[in-house]
Design an enzyme around this catalytic site. Structure first.
Site, PDB file in Angstrom:
ATOM      1  N   ASP A  23       0.850  -1.187   0.000  1.00 34.28           N
ATOM      2  CA  ASP A  23       0.000   0.000   0.000  1.00 34.28           C
ATOM      3  C   ASP A  23       0.887   1.238   0.000  1.00 34.28           C
ATOM      4  OD1 ASP A  23      -2.262   1.755   0.250  1.00 34.28           O
ATOM      5  OD2 ASP A  23      -3.334   0.158   1.302  1.00 34.28           O
ATOM      6  N   LYS A  57      -9.114  -6.512  -2.309  1.00 39.46           N
ATOM      7  CA  LYS A  57     -10.352  -6.330  -1.540  1.00 39.46           C
ATOM      8  C   LYS A  57     -10.765  -4.866  -1.604  1.00 39.46           C
ATOM      9  CE  LYS A  57     -12.253  -6.131   3.113  1.00 39.46           C
ATOM     10  NZ  LYS A  57     -12.345  -4.653   3.142  1.00 39.46           N
ATOM     11  N   HIS A  76     -13.225  -1.201  -7.239  1.00 40.85           N
ATOM     12  CA  HIS A  76     -14.409  -0.327  -7.298  1.00 40.85           C
ATOM     13  C   HIS A  76     -14.031   1.146  -7.115  1.00 40.85           C
ATOM     14  CE1 HIS A  76     -15.611  -0.166  -2.722  1.00 40.85           C
ATOM     15  NE2 HIS A  76     -14.346   0.113  -2.905  1.00 40.85           N
ATOM     16  N   ASP A  93       3.321   2.534  -4.819  1.00 43.68           N
ATOM     17  CA  ASP A  93       2.136   2.940  -5.575  1.00 43.68           C
ATOM     18  C   ASP A  93       1.869   1.867  -6.619  1.00 43.68           C
ATOM     19  OD1 ASP A  93       0.382   4.111  -7.525  1.00 43.68           O
ATOM     20  OD2 ASP A  93       0.934   6.094  -6.794  1.00 43.68           O
ATOM     21  N   MET A  94       0.656   1.324  -6.623  1.00 46.31           N
ATOM     22  CA  MET A  94       0.354   0.186  -7.489  1.00 46.31           C
ATOM     23  C   MET A  94       0.427   0.514  -8.983  1.00 46.31           C
ATOM     24  SD  MET A  94      -3.805  -0.272  -7.255  1.00 46.31           S
ATOM     25  CE  MET A  94      -3.923  -0.096  -5.468  1.00 46.31           C
TER      26      MET A  94
END
Length: 369
Positions: free
Chosen positions: A233, A269, A273, A254-255
């Site tokens: 994260d 999870k 969205h 950072d993804m």
């Protein structure tokens, strides 16, 4: 048709039903505000700590309220009993040890109210309260204004910043947000490990992408000590976190620009969205690469909503649709139906998927390269 003529043709029952729908919508916030008040006054914890059902007089005497407000507590409790957060019953004195001289009604907790206990095993209070903070409610007053401007989200119309910038600049709200997600993860992890345990069997490594403070990863690591779990994260989220044992660690990054660590499974999870389709597609492609390095045949595990699932009722569908609006208010993302998920997953290069509709308003989706 002229509205006067139209109204003259409908029955009184139909007219009153329509009017009731409007009234119900106009006062819908009262239930959540009443429950918020109960949490803040400690009503749930007071009854729980009492060790048995409480009479109204016992409850009033135990609460931190002004004497002039004591007369109103029963009206507060009446709303919450009707809403399912407490039960009320008349106890039979012949079968209990109470020595009350007068016949009274007693309040007890329900399962829903037990989830709001301060020291409960599954603490959902943080998530509930985070949704009705003034900062969380403010954007909704800008909904019509947002439809008439070019701001990306309602939050930007209301606050002038993106929601993510706001969290990065306000440590208090960032802590509240992460605590809310953590409290939600406690409950969902409990259900996932009961209903979908087989999903994690055989894994040796897992990355919880966007896993916050690691609540979900810790639960999985505890249930499956042989799985090496990594929480990935933003640096400010995981800066002060350490693994509780040898099979969990935290990586700040950072993804989007940073590489996602390779693993047998990537857990997402309530991540996708938050993002529009283009960004979600990018995340999924990079996850597919991370579970396919060096010939691996891993998988991606998604926990999110699947709108329109026929296994859920109207009330749960209403929750899904409301959260879709919440995504519109705060992020660029959305809740997706099965067709939208399939388009996204296949578009990212995955070959097949399996939906487990076992998590109430949410589902667990296994996705394979």
């Amino acid at each position: 048709m002229d509205i006067t003529n139209y109204l003259s043709e409908v029955s009184s029952a139909e007219l009153l039903e329509a009017h009731s729908l409007l009234w119900n919508c106009s006062v819908a916030h009262i239930k959540s505000m009443s429950l918020k008040c109960a949490v803040e006054l400690g009503i749930h914890d007071t009854i729980h700590n009492h060790g048995q059902p409480m009479t109204l007089s016992e409850l009033i005497a135990s609460l931190p309220i002004h004497p002039s407000k004591a007369q109103y507590i029963y009206r507060q409790m009446r709303v919450l009993v009707h809403s399912g957060f407490f039960t009320i019953q008349k106890l039979d004195k012949s079968t209990n040890n109470r020595k009350d001289q007068e016949e009274e009604y007693y309040y007890s907790l329900t399962l829903a109210s037990r989830l709001l206990l301060k020291e409960g095993a599954l603490k959902t209070k943080g998530f509930f309260l985070s949704q009705i903070l003034p900062e969380a409610m403010a954007p909704w007053h800008s909904l019509s204004a947002w439809f008439q401007n070019n701001d990306a989200t309602m939050f930007e119309t209301s606050d002038g910043r993106t929601f993510w910038d706001y969290l990065a600049q306000d440590s208090r709200m960032s802590d509240i947000f992460n605590e809310a997600l953590s409290s939600d993860s406690q409950l969902i992890a409990e259900v996932v490990l009961r209903e979908c345990r087989e999903v994690f069997e055989g894994l040796k490594s897992m990355v919880d992408l966007g896993g916050g403070t690691g609540t979900m990863a810790k639960a999985i690591a505890k249930a499956f000590p042989h799985i090496s779990c990594t929480v990935f994260d933003l640096p400010h989220v995981v800066a002060d976190l350490k693994g509780s044992d040898n099979n969990i660690n935290f990586i700040g990054g950072d993804m989007f620009p940073d590489p996602i660590p390779s693993a047998d499974a990537i857990l997402l999870k309530l991540v996708l969205h938050d993002w529009k389709d283009e960004d979600s597609l990018n995340i999924l492609k990079r996850c597919r690469e991370a579970v396919s390095i060096d010939g691996k045949k891993g998988k991606v595990i998604i926990i999110d909503m699947v709108i329109g699932d026929q296994n859920i009722d109207k009330e749960l569908t209403e929750i899904q649709l409301s959260f879709d609006m919440t995504m519109m208010a705060f992020t660029l993302g959305k809740e997706r139906n099965k067709m939208e998920w399939e388009r996204l997953l296949l578009g990212a290069g995955f070959s097949h998927y399996k939906i487990h509709p076992a998590l109430g308003v949410r589902s667990l989706i296994e996705v394979y390269p």
